[in-house]
Design a protein around this motif. Structure first.
Motif, mmCIF file in Angstrom:
data_model
loop_
_atom_site.group_PDB
_atom_site.id
_atom_site.type_symbol
_atom_site.label_atom_id
_atom_site.label_comp_id
_atom_site.label_asym_id
_atom_site.label_seq_id
_atom_site.Cartn_x
_atom_site.Cartn_y
_atom_site.Cartn_z
ATOM 1 N N MET A 135 0.828 -1.206 0.000
ATOM 2 C CA MET A 135 0.000 0.000 0.000
ATOM 3 C C MET A 135 0.864 1.260 0.000
ATOM 4 O O MET A 135 1.698 1.469 0.872
ATOM 5 N N ASP A 136 0.660 2.100 -1.021
ATOM 6 C CA ASP A 136 1.390 3.362 -1.150
ATOM 7 C C ASP A 136 0.370 4.437 -1.530
ATOM 8 O O ASP A 136 0.108 4.673 -2.716
ATOM 9 N N LEU A 137 -0.214 5.062 -0.523
ATOM 10 C CA LEU A 137 -1.294 6.022 -0.745
ATOM 11 C C LEU A 137 -0.819 7.249 -1.507
ATOM 12 O O LEU A 137 -1.518 7.752 -2.394
ATOM 13 N N GLU A 138 0.372 7.721 -1.191
ATOM 14 C CA GLU A 138 0.897 8.919 -1.851
ATOM 15 C C GLU A 138 1.049 8.688 -3.354
ATOM 16 O O GLU A 138 0.676 9.540 -4.170
ATOM 17 N N LYS A 139 1.548 7.535 -3.713
ATOM 18 C CA LYS A 139 1.701 7.189 -5.127
ATOM 19 C C LYS A 139 0.348 7.014 -5.800
ATOM 20 O O LYS A 139 0.142 7.452 -6.938
ATOM 21 N N ALA A 140 -0.597 6.383 -5.086
ATOM 22 C CA ALA A 140 -1.922 6.125 -5.647
ATOM 23 C C ALA A 140 -2.675 7.421 -5.944
ATOM 24 O O ALA A 140 -3.443 7.489 -6.899
ATOM 25 N N LEU A 141 -2.450 8.453 -5.121
ATOM 26 C CA LEU A 141 -3.187 9.713 -5.273
ATOM 27 C C LEU A 141 -2.394 10.779 -6.029
ATOM 28 O O LEU A 141 -2.839 11.932 -6.096
ATOM 29 N N ALA A 142 -1.244 10.408 -6.575
ATOM 30 C CA ALA A 142 -0.423 11.375 -7.325
ATOM 31 C C ALA A 142 -1.231 11.937 -8.495
ATOM 32 O O ALA A 142 -1.741 11.199 -9.327
ATOM 33 N N GLY A 143 -1.361 13.251 -8.519
ATOM 34 C CA GLY A 143 -2.114 13.896 -9.593
ATOM 35 C C GLY A 143 -3.578 14.108 -9.286
ATOM 36 O O GLY A 143 -4.291 14.756 -10.057
ATOM 37 N N CYS A 144 -4.060 13.558 -8.158
ATOM 38 C CA CYS A 144 -5.457 13.763 -7.755
ATOM 39 C C CYS A 144 -5.558 15.054 -6.951
ATOM 40 O O CYS A 144 -5.008 15.146 -5.841
ATOM 41 N N SER A 145 -6.219 16.027 -7.488
ATOM 42 C CA SER A 145 -6.343 17.321 -6.823
ATOM 43 C C SER A 145 -7.286 17.229 -5.620
ATOM 44 O O SER A 145 -8.356 16.612 -5.721
ATOM 45 N N PRO A 146 -6.917 17.808 -4.496
ATOM 46 C CA PRO A 146 -7.818 17.814 -3.327
ATOM 47 C C PRO A 146 -9.096 18.609 -3.572
ATOM 48 O O PRO A 146 -10.049 18.516 -2.797
#
Length: 394
Positions: A338-349
């Motif tokens: 599990m790598d949340l930072e990598k999974a959400l890379a490019g997903c704007s808050p």
């Protein structure tokens, strides 16, 4: 060596289990990069089967002690019936132990009868072990109280008879729950419909239809015909998106390639997406599964995301992200975890984020790290034998 010989069988099995677990840790730490992929996968599967069966042997010894030794002692001298009972329990335990071997050596498009019997016994094994242990704990507590109260030998004999009744009760409950489980498994999956408001979801995505599948466990007990039925049910719901939240399979691609063919018939408007569950890692064949699913028009979210939009030129989109299962790191599966930072890379808050995480614990960790995630979907939302249709609203 003499000391080891004096140990009880249960302690010897526990030591053997610990040794196998240690060997798994050592091999996955030091051999991962030093052996070829095929050999590594075979080694991991063998170690896993050995570890599971060593662990189960502890339970089997306990079940044998309670259901055979205790009951046969209470019934008096050996007879034809006690002999039949011993053979029945031994056969039951053998089938339960063989269940995991069917995942590798007895898998095809449709389940074999032997596999179905073995997994039925495995389910009964778990139920029996649970209730025998609970009733055993109650019995031990009662005996402790009677000793402290200074009860007589007559009372102790009565306690022993009560313990035998509890064993019989545990067997009865096991049989009843097994029958209920078989009836439930024979039914078509139920469709559960849920409406969910999603924060920051664009107005154009209102009433977005998402179908969540999880825990299909294609393999020894679920085959092509059951999967085809699930696919037909999903298509009847006319989904915009289909997500498979892990535990799609229990066996390698080589055994189940043709059985997965119905997945090609999924017809969501905006795509089908997949994340790994713990059982995918037990197959030691995750990379091949990613490639195979890609050929079936299913995108794997391996600590990655996809931007979902209704049209190519639209500037309104939601971020659909997926993380690897937590057990990938525990199993030391190279390149996974599990790598949340990598999974959400490019997903704007500022955009709606929908995260797929196989285990609820992963969902909890994700929300603690990123409170801006709009929605997390995991396996517990979709219990076995259910198809969950989610209507997402802004």
């Amino acid at each position: 060596m003499m000391i080891f010989g004096k140990l009880s069988l249960e302690v010897k099995v526990a030591i053997a289990t610990a040794v196998v677990l240690f060997s798994m840790f050592i091999s996955r730490t030091f051999l991962t990069e030093n052996v070829d992929k095929v050999t590594r996968a075979k080694l991991f599967r063998f170690q896993f089967l050995l570890f599971i069966n060593c662990l189960m042997l502890l339970g089997s010894l306990y079940i044998w002690k309670k259901t055979v030794v205790t009951l046969c002692r209470a019934s008096g001298p050996a007879s034809y019936l006690t002999g039949c009972w011993k053979c029945t329990v031994l056969l039951f335990l053998a089938f339960a132990h063989l269940s995991y071997f069917t995942l590798l050596y007895l898998v095809s498009e449709e389940p074999y009868i032997f596999s179905l019997i073995a997994y039925t016994c495995l389910g009964s094994y778990v139920i029996a072990l649970f209730f025998l242990f609970i009733f055993g704990c109650i019995d031990q507590c009662y005996r402790l109280l009677t000793r402290r109260a200074g009860k007589t030998l007559t009372a102790a004999a009565g306690t022993s008879k009560c313990a035998n009744k509890k064993v019989i009760l545990a067997i009865g409950i096991t049989v009843a729950l097994t029958c209920v489980g078989l009836l439930n498994a024979a039914r078509p999956p139920a469709v559960v419909r849920v409406e969910i408001p999603v924060h920051k979801l664009p107005a154009s995505f209102n009433n977005l239809k998402l179908v969540l599948l999880a825990d299909i466990h294609l393999g020894a007990t679920v085959g092509k015909s059951k999967l085809a039925m699930i696919v037909r049910m999903v298509n009847d719901l006319q989904p915009d998106i289909v997500v498979i939240a892990g535990d799609l399979t229990d066996s390698p691609v080589a055994s189940l390639g043709t059985a997965t063919e119905p997945l090609r018939q999924l017809r969501p408007r905006l795509g089908t997406y997949f994340i790994t569950g713990n059982h995918e890692y037990y197959t030691a064949d995750v990379s091949n599964w990613f490639s195979h699913l890609r050929a079936l028009n299913i995108q794997s979210l391996h600590n990655s995301n996809a931007k979902i939009s209704l049209s190519r030129d639209s500037d309104e989109w939601l971020c659909l992200a997926g993380v690897d299962d937590l057990e990938a790191r525990l199993l030391r599966y190279s390149g996974h975890g599990m790598d949340l930072e990598k999974a959400l890379a490019g997903c704007s808050p500022d955009r709606a984020i929908v995260l797929l995480a196989h285990q609820p614990l992963a969902a909890k960790k994700a929300l603690q790290a990123r409170p801006d995630i709009s929605l997390v979907l995991s396996e517990r939302r979709n219990t076995p034998n259910k198809v969950t249709k989610l209507d997402l609203n802004s």
